[in-house]
Write an enzyme that holds these catalytic residues in place. Structure first.
Site, PDB file in Angstrom:
ATOM      1  N   ASP A   9       0.853  -1.188   0.000  1.00  0.00           N
ATOM      2  CA  ASP A   9       0.000   0.000   0.000  1.00  0.00           C
ATOM      3  C   ASP A   9       0.889   1.239   0.000  1.00  0.00           C
ATOM      4  O   ASP A   9       1.881   1.306   0.732  1.00  0.00           O
ATOM      5  CB  ASP A   9      -0.917   0.031   1.218  1.00  0.00           C
ATOM      6  CG  ASP A   9      -1.918   1.182   1.121  1.00  0.00           C
ATOM      7  OD1 ASP A   9      -2.964   0.985   0.484  1.00  0.00           O
ATOM      8  OD2 ASP A   9      -1.630   2.271   1.649  1.00  0.00           O
ATOM      9  N   HIS A 144      -5.810   5.078   5.500  1.00  0.00           N
ATOM     10  CA  HIS A 144      -4.972   5.907   4.629  1.00  0.00           C
ATOM     11  C   HIS A 144      -3.601   6.194   5.236  1.00  0.00           C
ATOM     12  O   HIS A 144      -3.018   7.253   4.989  1.00  0.00           O
ATOM     13  CB  HIS A 144      -5.684   7.199   4.239  1.00  0.00           C
ATOM     14  CG  HIS A 144      -6.914   6.968   3.429  1.00  0.00           C
ATOM     15  ND1 HIS A 144      -6.877   6.473   2.147  1.00  0.00           N
ATOM     16  CD2 HIS A 144      -8.233   7.123   3.725  1.00  0.00           C
ATOM     17  CE1 HIS A 144      -8.095   6.352   1.684  1.00  0.00           C
ATOM     18  NE2 HIS A 144      -8.943   6.730   2.625  1.00  0.00           N
ATOM     19  N   ASP A 149      -2.887   0.153   6.297  1.00  0.00           N
ATOM     20  CA  ASP A 149      -3.705  -0.305   5.163  1.00  0.00           C
ATOM     21  C   ASP A 149      -3.185  -1.621   4.604  1.00  0.00           C
ATOM     22  O   ASP A 149      -3.963  -2.505   4.229  1.00  0.00           O
ATOM     23  CB  ASP A 149      -3.720   0.756   4.058  1.00  0.00           C
ATOM     24  CG  ASP A 149      -4.678   1.898   4.358  1.00  0.00           C
ATOM     25  OD1 ASP A 149      -5.371   1.825   5.388  1.00  0.00           O
ATOM     26  OD2 ASP A 149      -4.746   2.852   3.558  1.00  0.00           O
TER      27      ASP A 149
END
Length: 939
Positions: A9, A144, A149
């Protein structure tokens, strides 16, 4: 998966790897479901972060200033990933950023959990990572942030793997086949599970229940058909009051119930109307609780008299409120059992016969991916309703090929009749006391002479201020370029499939007929392309799109250009070719009808082609009707959507009845003995005259039509401050840039003191975009995030973002003037830029103004002004949504003070006093009213 997989991520400054930068990297290694390693680093992007990225991630420039560059840590990233497959949520986004930063593509295999979740979890309300984590009970520490994540995605991946492993074998094999056709990276994973499972087939229990019935409730009670009673029994006001009383039935089931005398009175008025069989027109202010006020007497009436009641709303939001919130409450307070049903059109339900025909064919990759989703959904659905699937983009077009359709239905000959979702929905509606539907289906039923909905008695129309607009749209005609192109594509696919079918006889004649139809179809494609080009050349409108945005232009038909004659000739030629295509398809259908006696499968193919033929004929009839523009009583026009960026134009030809009122009376009201209409915004200056005249209620005897007002329980003079600005230049009386710059400056100063929490309502997208671009950077420098309608995402996404953070301002055009419910401090200020008059250039408005002028009536007073007042009331109503709400409405249009008609706008508001003056005066008053000391430094 047994092999090591890397879950990745990234957080970035934007969406484009060519221009935006990576600011955080999170990597997790996963082996046999266990996290075996982690990598995390912040990244210095070399640029300042935009406000929306700071809000999204919680990171600031100071957090990144001492972080390494992406070039510095790329070797560590590549070493951690090695040659292992990469997984992520929308993983191609992350891979594209890593590849661009590296300067070379990554050759690692990739797996997208977003794609897999859309396949395996069809009922999810959202496929965002945080939403799926909530759905699966996964702990997402901080949304976020890259490592959090990545860890959440790893856990999601394991949950989804488990769903694959426990999927029914017959479904698993079919999904695997479709994923192969789709070219999905998940094909290998599914295929490995199939191979593993095949080794233990004797030990597995294979369901004998058809997969499309596995989601259906097995113990659904058998229901008796609903039959209306001929002897009507009146409702007693006592039983109504017993529900709404301070210590009544509602108070027993709703912990925070607040008694409202207006709600009780409204419910009694509805009951009286049902008893007396009359027409009732009601305006119920915000907070009255109008839906429960008509639902309670409607249910009691239906139970007592065995007469079905139909409720029609304009918006999906209200329909869902009735179905998911209000109806369950009714079930708890009404002692006798009753049934409610949602009525939707056939195309909302999947057709099993058409579904299996589609499965037999070869598929394009995007088609196969969609059908894999549908297949999994069919194992879980209890309704067959498309709303569960959250369709996006091209999936809408593919759905048309598998949904129910009256013309394509084989009825009693269908092998899936007993499992038909359309028939089940129809049966539920026929057995219901209450049917909840929308204005669109109500008028579809009217247009089809009441062949769509089950017979019903009393009709309740909520959001009635949209009645004229809804009737105009549904009782008119339209010819859409995109829909017709889709039809031509359907014809092409149908013919391509049929030519592969081996007929029982006459193969040569069959093949020739198919090839002839294919040739005529190509002629139709070329003739329509030539028609659209001529139409575009003849439309003398400015489509330059000087600001680079997608736009729309509207032109009345018949066109005034000398070239329009060529358009008519080209249109006539199109119609001839399309008629020839229909004839060719009828020949093909004739073969299949004859062969259906020999082989049952041909009956289905025949019905499908007949449905295609009939829908094409209907479109051609609409095309000819609009193009000829010869029927009086209609207005004709073309909508042109254009994108200067791509040089594309799309055309929609439209026709609408000018006098919808007489049509409404003749086709709806005259056939009903009881109709109840309600809205929060029906009256203009305290009068129902406008609504009565425009919607055909003037034809009803006066003694049969009742009006009633129920004021809001909110204390508007205490909860709302209304301010009217007097020093903004009038648009059109000064140079446009002077007006726009003054407007931008005024909005900036107002937003600066509110600190956000503001909805700014525009009547022009062009003005909205100008002010947005003028203020975006200035507001963000003050830590106020600006969202723009048509600029920062969908309507629902904008509202979600607006609710998240109080230091946010939302610019909205016409669709934001109503249907927005944001109680609490998230919305504390509404700014109305201009009084919301509809443009007289809009064809329907222009035609109706001309019609009034021809009858020597004042079109402005009877049409333009009332429309604007009702829209204005809707805009004002966005502010106060509960008893605890408090806020400010600022009107920037001086016409409300300077024009004689301005008093009608003010008289229509629930607030009885206001402040008028310069911007300085208004700002000072706002600060005083909100309890902030005024120092003069705020402006």
């Amino acid at each position: 998966m047994d092999k090591r997989i890397i879950v990745c991520d990234l957080e970035t400054t934007g969406l484009d790897p060519k221009f935006d930068k990576i600011i955080e990297v999170g990597l997790v290694s996963l082996e046999k479901g266990v996290v075996t390693g982690k990598y995390h680093s912040l990244v210095n992007p070399g640029i300042n972060l935009r406000l929306n990225i700071k809000r999204l991630t919680g990171l600031d420039d100071a957090d990144l200033v001492d972080a390494p560059s992406i070039e510095d840590i790329m070797p560590q990233i590549l070493d951690f990933i090695a040659e292992d497959p990469i997984a992520g949520h929308n993983v191609q986004f992350d891979i594209s950023f890593l590849a661009f930063a590296r300067g070379l593509p990554l050759k690692n295999h990739s797996y997208d959990t977003l794609e897999l979740a859309r396949l395996l979890v069809p009922f999810a309300n959202s496929y965002r990572l945080e939403s799926l984590c909530q759905e699966f009970g996964i702990d997402l520490v901080t949304s976020h942030r890259a490592l959090d994540d990545a860890l959440a995605t790893a856990h999601l991946l394991e949950q989804l793997f488990s769903m694959i492993r426990y999927m029914e074998m017959d479904v698993l094999m079919q999904v695997t086949k479709l994923l192969l056709e789709a070219g999905s990276n998940w094909y290998g994973v599914f295929n490995d599970v199939v191979k593993s499972r095949l080794k233990s087939i004797p030990e597995q229990k294979i369901s004998t229940r058809a997969y499309w019935l596995r989601g259906e409730s097995k113990n659904s009670p058998s229901l008796k058909e609903f039959n209306a009673s001929s002897d009507k029994k009146s409702l007693e006001f006592g039983e109504i009051r017993a529900v709404f009383a301070p210590e009544g039935a509602l108070a027993d089931v709703l912990p925070n119930y607040e008694y409202r005398s207006q709600q009780e009175m409204m419910a009694c008025t509805v009951a009286e109307t049902l008893n007396d069989k009359k027409y009732l027109l009601m305006e119920a202010g915000t907070g009255v609780g109008k839906s429960m006020a008509y639902l309670v007497p409607a249910v009691l009436w239906s139970i007592k008299n065995h007469e079905r009641v139909l409720i029609a709303t304009n918006t999906i939001n209200l329909q869902e409120q009735l179905w998911y919130k209000d109806i369950p409450v009714l079930g708890r307070i009404i002692s006798e059992p009753f049934r409610a049903a949602l009525a939707k059109g056939r195309q909302n339900y999947i057709c099993l016969r058409r579904w299996f025909i589609v499965l037999e064919n070869r598929h394009q990759p995007n088609e196969a991916a969609f059908y894999a989703r549908v297949l999994v959904w069919l194992t879980k659905t209890d309704s067959g309703d498309r709303s569960e699937l959250n369709l996006v983009g091209f999936e809408e077009d593919l759905w048309i090929g598998i949904c129910g359709d009256a013309e394509g239905c084989t009825w009693s000959r269908c092998p899936y009749l007993k499992d038909c979702w359309v028939q089940k929905a129809r049966k539920r509606a026929e057995e219901a006391n209450l049917i909840i539907t929308n204005h669109s289906l109500l008028f579809t039923d009217v247009k089809s002479d009441n062949r769509v909905l089950p017979a019903y008695g009393p009709l309740i129309i909520d959001e009635a201020h949209h009645l004229e607009e809804s009737a105009t749209l549904q009782l008119g005609r339209h010819f859409s370029q995109s829909m017709f192109n889709h039809w031509l594509n359907v014809v092409g696919k149908a013919l391509a499939r049929l030519i592969d079918r081996i007929p029982p006889e006459d193969w040569i004649a069959w093949s020739a007929s198919i090839k002839k139809a294919q040739g005529t179809r190509l002629e139709a494609v070329e003739s329509m392309r030539a028609f659209y080009k001529l139409l575009g050349d003849a439309m003398e409108v400015g489509l330059s799109g000087d600001d680079g945005e997608q736009g729309r232009a509207t032109v009345r038909l018949p066109g005034s250009s000398p070239k329009y004659g060529e358009v008519l000739v080209a249109g006539g030629e199109c119609i001839k070719i399309l008629q020839h295509l229909a004839e060719d398809l009828i020949v093909c259908a004739g073969f299949m009808e004859a062969w259906s006696i020999i082989e049952e499968a041909w009956a289905g193919y025949h019905r499908d082609l007949v449905q295609v033929i009939n829908s094409g004929k209907s479109m051609v009839e609409d095309f000819e009707f609009i193009l000829s523009a010869r029927e009086e009583g209609f207005v004709y026009w073309v909508d042109i959507e254009f994108s200067p960026r791509w040089g594309a134009r799309y055309y929609n030809l439209m026709a609408a009845p000018i006098d919808i009122g007489s049509m409404l009376y003749e086709r709806l009201f005259s056939n009903k003995s009881t109709v109840i209409m309600t809205s929060a915004t029906i009256t203009v200056n305290g009068s129902y005259d406008y609504f009565i005249e425009r919607n055909g209620l003037s034809y009803i005897p006066k003694e049969e039509l009742i009006t009633a007002d129920f004021d809001s329980p909110f204390l508007y003079d205490q909860q709302a401050l209304l301010c009217i600005n007097r020093d903004l230049p009038v648009q059109g009386q000064v140079q446009e840039n002077v007006y726009l710059d003054s407007l931008a400056n005024t909005i900036y100063k107002l937003v600066e003191i509110t600190g956000g929490k503001t909805l700014v309502l525009f009547t022009s997208h062009k003005t909205l975009r100008y002010v947005y671009r003028s203020l975006k950077t200035k507001l963000e420098s003050r830590d106020i995030y600006l969202l723009g309608h048509g600029l920062d995402g969908s309507r629902s996404r904008l509202l979600e973002e607006f609710r998240k953070d109080s230091r946010t301002v939302l610019f909205g055009a016409f669709s934001f003037w109503e249907g927005i419910d944001i109680p609490g401090e998230a919305l504390s200020c509404v700014i109305i830029v201009k009084l919301p008059f509809m443009s007289p250039a809009v064809p329907v408005i222009a035609a109706r103004l001309e019609d009034l002028a021809n009858r020597e009536k004042d079109g402005f007073r009877l049409l333009s002004l009332p429309q604007a007042v009702i829209r204005f009331k809707q805009g004002f109503g966005r502010l106060i949504r509960s008893r605890s709400d408090k806020g400010i409405v600022v009107i920037l249009d001086g016409r409300i003070l300077n024009k004689s008609y301005g008093r009608q706008f003010l008289n229509s508001l629930p607030v009885k006093k206001h402040i008028r003056g310069s911007l300085d005066v208004i700002i000072k008053k706002i600060l005083e009213w909100s309890g902030t000391e005024y120092t003069g430094n705020d402006i």
